[in-house]
Write a protein that holds these residues in place. Structure first.
Motif, PDB file in Angstrom:
ATOM      1  N   TYR A  75       0.708  -1.187   0.043  1.00 15.22           N
ATOM      2  CA  TYR A  75       0.015   0.105   0.114  1.00 15.22           C
ATOM      3  C   TYR A  75       1.021   1.061  -0.039  1.00 15.22           C
ATOM      4  CZ  TYR A  75      -3.094   3.944   1.400  1.00 15.22           C
ATOM      5  OH  TYR A  75      -3.713   4.920   1.525  1.00 15.22           O
ATOM      6  N   GLU A  76       1.879   1.338   0.772  1.00 12.97           N
ATOM      7  CA  GLU A  76       2.814   2.353   1.006  1.00 12.97           C
ATOM      8  C   GLU A  76       3.473   2.795  -0.366  1.00 12.97           C
ATOM      9  OE1 GLU A  76       6.673   3.540   3.383  1.00 12.97           O
ATOM     10  OE2 GLU A  76       4.707   3.317   4.643  1.00 12.97           O
ATOM     11  N   THR A  78       2.532   1.680  -3.438  1.00 15.72           N
ATOM     12  CA  THR A  78       1.689   1.833  -4.514  1.00 15.72           C
ATOM     13  C   THR A  78       0.667   2.784  -4.483  1.00 15.72           C
ATOM     14  OG1 THR A  78       0.110   0.246  -4.027  1.00 15.72           O
ATOM     15  CG2 THR A  78       2.103  -0.286  -5.543  1.00 15.72           C
ATOM     16  N   ASP A  79       0.630   3.163  -3.148  1.00 13.79           N
ATOM     17  CA  ASP A  79      -0.573   4.071  -2.751  1.00 13.79           C
ATOM     18  C   ASP A  79      -2.049   3.700  -3.542  1.00 13.79           C
ATOM     19  OD1 ASP A  79      -1.578   6.342  -1.182  1.00 13.79           O
ATOM     20  OD2 ASP A  79      -1.403   7.886  -2.961  1.00 13.79           O
ATOM     21  N   SER A  80      -2.151   2.451  -3.738  1.00 14.03           N
ATOM     22  CA  SER A  80      -3.296   1.750  -4.379  1.00 14.03           C
ATOM     23  C   SER A  80      -4.349   0.997  -3.262  1.00 14.03           C
ATOM     24  CB  SER A  80      -2.847   0.670  -5.368  1.00 14.03           C
ATOM     25  OG  SER A  80      -4.023   0.293  -6.028  1.00 14.03           O
ATOM     26  N   GLU A  81      -5.330   1.529  -2.985  1.00  9.67           N
ATOM     27  CA  GLU A  81      -6.331   0.802  -2.177  1.00  9.67           C
ATOM     28  C   GLU A  81      -6.801  -0.207  -2.673  1.00  9.67           C
ATOM     29  OE1 GLU A  81      -8.777   3.165   0.143  1.00  9.67           O
ATOM     30  OE2 GLU A  81      -7.256   4.572   0.443  1.00  9.67           O
ATOM     31  N   ASN A 161      -0.052   4.777 -10.745  1.00  8.77           N
ATOM     32  CA  ASN A 161       0.215   6.075 -10.278  1.00  8.77           C
ATOM     33  C   ASN A 161       1.796   6.602 -10.661  1.00  8.77           C
ATOM     34  OD1 ASN A 161       0.823   8.104  -8.604  1.00  8.77           O
ATOM     35  ND2 ASN A 161      -0.453   7.313  -6.568  1.00  8.77           N
ATOM     36  N   LYS A 164       4.204   6.629  -7.804  1.00 12.05           N
ATOM     37  CA  LYS A 164       4.537   5.449  -7.196  1.00 12.05           C
ATOM     38  C   LYS A 164       4.976   4.326  -8.078  1.00 12.05           C
ATOM     39  CE  LYS A 164       3.266   6.984  -2.803  1.00 12.05           C
ATOM     40  NZ  LYS A 164       3.986   6.904  -1.897  1.00 12.05           N
TER      41      LYS A 164
END
Length: 187
Positions: A75-76, A78-81, A161, A164
Motif C-alpha cells: 500500500y505504501e 503503490t498508494d493503491s487501495e 500512479n 509510485k
C-alpha cells in the motif's frame, strides 16, 4: 557556417537524447511479487442452475520481496487501495473438445467484498483495518454445462500512479491443479 550550425544542432540533439530516460515515465518502476494460496474457491463439483458459487481472495498488505529481509508494504509503495485481477469462466465445448471463454452477464456476478469492474475484472480492496486486501465475489450459475475457472494466469495489478511504483503479484497454488477448479451445473 551552415555545416557548423548543423553539427552543433546534431550535438545538442544527441546530448538531450542521452539525458532522456524511460525511467522518467515509470519504465522500470515495476515490482513483481509472488503470492501463494491466497485465492479460495470451495468447490462442491456439482451444482444446479440457480446456485451461487463464491470466490475469495485475501492477502496482507505486507508481502515478501525476493532479496530483501523486510516485508514490502504494497500500500505504501503503490498508494493503491485496490489490486485488480481477471475473472475468467471457461465452459466445455464439444465442438472444440476444450474449455472456451464464456462471457458473464452483469446480473449474474456481484461483490460482497471488493468490487467487480466491468464484467471480467475483480478489485480486491484494502479493508477498514488497512491490513488486508479482500474480495469475495458471487457468481450465479444460470445455465447447465461443464465449467472451469481459469486460474492458470492469475495476476493482480496495482492501480497505476505516476509518483509510485506499480506492483504485479503473481498468484500460485501449492497443491491445486486445473481440475480442482472444474465443476458441473445441471438442471
Amino acid at each position: 557556417m551552415k555545416t557548423k550550425a548543423c553539427i552543433l544542432l546534431a550535438g545538442i540533439g544527441l546530448l538531450l537524447q542521452s539525458c532522456y530516460s524511460y525511467d522518467d515515465e515509470g519504465g522500470s518502476r515495476y515490482v513483481e511479487l509472488q503470492l501463494t494460496d491466497a485465492f479460495n474457491f470451495e468447490n462442491d463439483k456439482n451444482y444446479v442452475v440457480g446456485d451461487t458459487i463464491f470466490l475469495e481472495l485475501n492477502f496482507s498488505r505486507y508481502l515478501e520481496e525476493e532479496g530483501f529481509s523486510n516485508l514490502l508494504d504494497v500500500y505504501e509503495s503503490t498508494d493503491s487501495e485496490e489490486f485488480s485481477y481477471p475473472l475468467e469462466l471457461l465452459k466445455y465445448s464439444a465442438l472444440s473438445d476444450n474449455f472456451v471463454f464464456t462471457e458473464i452477464a452483469e446480473q449474474f456476478i456481484f461483490a460482497e467484498k471488493g468490487s467487480v469492474d466491468g464484467l471480467y475484472w475483480v478489485n480486491a480492496k484494502l479493508n477498514d483495518s488497512r491490513d488486508t486486501y479482500e474480495s469475495r465475489i458471487g457468481l450465479i450459475l444460470a445455465e447447465e454445462g461443464e465449467y472451469r475457472l481459469n486460474t492458470q494466469f492469475l495476476e493482480l495489478e496495482s492501480k497505476w500512479n505516476f509518483d509510485k511504483i506499480s506492483i504485479g503479484i503473481i498468484h500460485q497454488f501449492s497443491d491445486k491443479t486445473e481440475e480442482d477448479f472444474e465443476f458441473i451445473v445441471s438442471e
